[in-house]
Design an enzyme around this catalytic site. Sequence first.
Site, PDB file in Angstrom:
ATOM      1  N   ASP A 180      40.667  32.903  36.969  1.00 48.12           N
ATOM      2  CA  ASP A 180      40.829  34.168  36.266  1.00 48.12           C
ATOM      3  C   ASP A 180      39.746  34.329  35.182  1.00 48.12           C
ATOM      4  OD1 ASP A 180      42.812  36.435  35.890  1.00 48.12           O
ATOM      5  OD2 ASP A 180      42.778  35.636  33.854  1.00 48.12           O
ATOM      6  N   GLU A 221      36.504  34.856  39.150  1.00 48.23           N
ATOM      7  CA  GLU A 221      36.588  36.296  38.891  1.00 48.23           C
ATOM      8  C   GLU A 221      35.516  36.658  37.861  1.00 48.23           C
ATOM      9  OE1 GLU A 221      39.564  39.847  37.373  1.00 48.23           O
ATOM     10  OE2 GLU A 221      39.685  37.869  36.461  1.00 48.23           O
TER      11      GLU A 221
HETATM   12  C1  NOJ Z   1      42.404  39.250  35.427  1.00 44.89           C
HETATM   13  C2  NOJ Z   1      43.591  39.358  36.329  1.00 44.89           C
HETATM   14  O1  NOJ Z   1      43.148  39.635  37.623  1.00 44.89           O
HETATM   15  C3  NOJ Z   1      44.465  40.433  35.749  1.00 44.89           C
HETATM   16  O2  NOJ Z   1      45.497  40.794  36.624  1.00 44.89           O
HETATM   17  C4  NOJ Z   1      44.999  39.952  34.436  1.00 44.89           C
HETATM   18  O3  NOJ Z   1      45.752  40.980  33.826  1.00 44.89           O
HETATM   19  C5  NOJ Z   1      43.866  39.541  33.503  1.00 44.89           C
HETATM   20  N1  NOJ Z   1      42.857  38.765  34.160  1.00 44.89           N
HETATM   21  C6  NOJ Z   1      44.388  38.710  32.377  1.00 44.89           C
HETATM   22  O4  NOJ Z   1      44.690  37.435  32.842  1.00 44.89           O
END
Ligand code: NOJ
Length: 533
Positions: free
Chosen positions: A208, A271
């Site tokens: 993440d 990500e």
């Molecule tokens: C990215 C995640 O994909 C998202 O769903 C989340 O709200 C934020 N990071 C915070 O962790």
Amino acid sequence: MTSSSPLTGELKWWQSGIIYQIYPRSFQDDSGDGVGDLRGITRRLPYVASLGVRAVWLSPIFTSPMRDFGYDVADYCDIDPLFGTLADFDALVQEAHRLGLKVMLDYVPNHSSSDHKWFQAALEGRDSEKRDWYVWRDPAPDGGVPNNWRSFFGGPAWTLDEASGQYYLHQFLPSQPDLNWRNPAVRAAMFEALRFWMRRGVDGFRVDVIWLLAEDDRYLDEPENPEWQVGQPEHWRLLHPYTQDQPETHEYIREMRAVLDEFDDRMMVGEIYLPVERLLPYAGREDAQMVHLPFNFHLILMAWEASGVRAFADSYDAACLDARSWPNWVLGNHDQHRFKTRVGAAQYRVAQTLLLTLRGTPTVYYGDEIGMENVPIPYEQMVDPAGLQQPDSPAAGRDPERTPMQWDATPNAGFSAPGTQPWLPLAGDAAQVNVQAQEADPASDLHYFRTLTRLRADHPALVGGTYRSVDAAPGVFAFYREGDGERLTVLLNFTGDSADLPELTIGQTLLSSHGDQPGSGAPLRPHEARILR
Ligand code: NOJ
């Protein structure tokens, strides 16, 4: 452009395979509480395997107060009771492996939940042994927030802890305090969590917001974004030179990679929302490796138009070859509106074909294989904090793309038992658009998806072969995939006009999105995707 690209046999599973993302709350509720769970997922794994994908990535299933639906972790080494138990998880891994599927978890290292015992200890005061596990600053001279940094979900990125008089940093909700990755003890503890899951058989991680791990420690104000427009999320109002993509983050990821490399054949996909020239460095170099795949979200972010998509695919493929980095492609996830809704129903199969035939690892979001669309959620029914906190930014809410999987035509679409209240409403078309109905219809989107994944399995050129685009007609994106003694042509008509392509349409049609087998030389029809040999 000619390239030397490895053929399938030489590729790792995360290069040749397709990743399938499951949002656990919405896949299958077997416990009868309206929220999906691990036993439900395990029961549905044969379906997932039948799609021809290689790995499942589960969005967070760890102990959490669920204020951001699991992206607020209160214990990195346990399963939230809402989803089940560690024993349920072990059973899931076993079943997945039996079916030939790899299992990937969602690792959330940038922030914990404020309920995590580390943060609770940090709140005990400035002398707490865990204080420096989070990011604290004194108030500005006027007593206000330390600087102008903003949270992704709107509002300041700082919240005052009244007891100590200091502010803590959170790039997301106040209940998601940022961990201090500069602190080696934090890194060591977070790396132990990775080992915990790898010892349990986990094959990989989606990491993440990996590009946010470190902040510039001068804590300077971020500049205004001159391109921001009213209605866009508030976080875009600023540019983020001090809170994103810092050199220290690269160092921490190299350390993280070394932890993965303690185990056999594991991987991580990061990500990262960055332009290609800042994205690819996250794969690292041969002597200093980082993430195996830095997520390429550009197909989501760009206009759906043939020449722009072609130009991007050309430059990205070339940049990946240059950087010796394996490409990857994404059309949807739990933070982005459903791709069928974005590109329009007429273009749905064109987009699906593109995703599964470009060079690189595709990631598929659950339900996209049956053509699930955004489900409109009125403000009163919203549960996503990103939407609730930004009522002026209609696109910010993520509930529309997180609705329950549509399995059959029963009242809760087979997701929950009839009579149960699912945590989000079902799509209005669930009685027509569902797995059971599409299994029975050879012309369905589901069968189209399976045909595409079977083509990938049968034609190594589509996986490890080279990519080269060719001029076609306005509105048509055409490319070759070549390798293993075979050349396939992919033709994608982004428009509602037919196109005469005398040279490119010569050959045997392996697949047409229109469900038939147009003869050699037949013009490309409106919105048609065709693969020829
Ligand atoms: C990215 C995640 O994909 C998202 O769903 C989340 O709200 C934020 N990071 C915070 O962790």
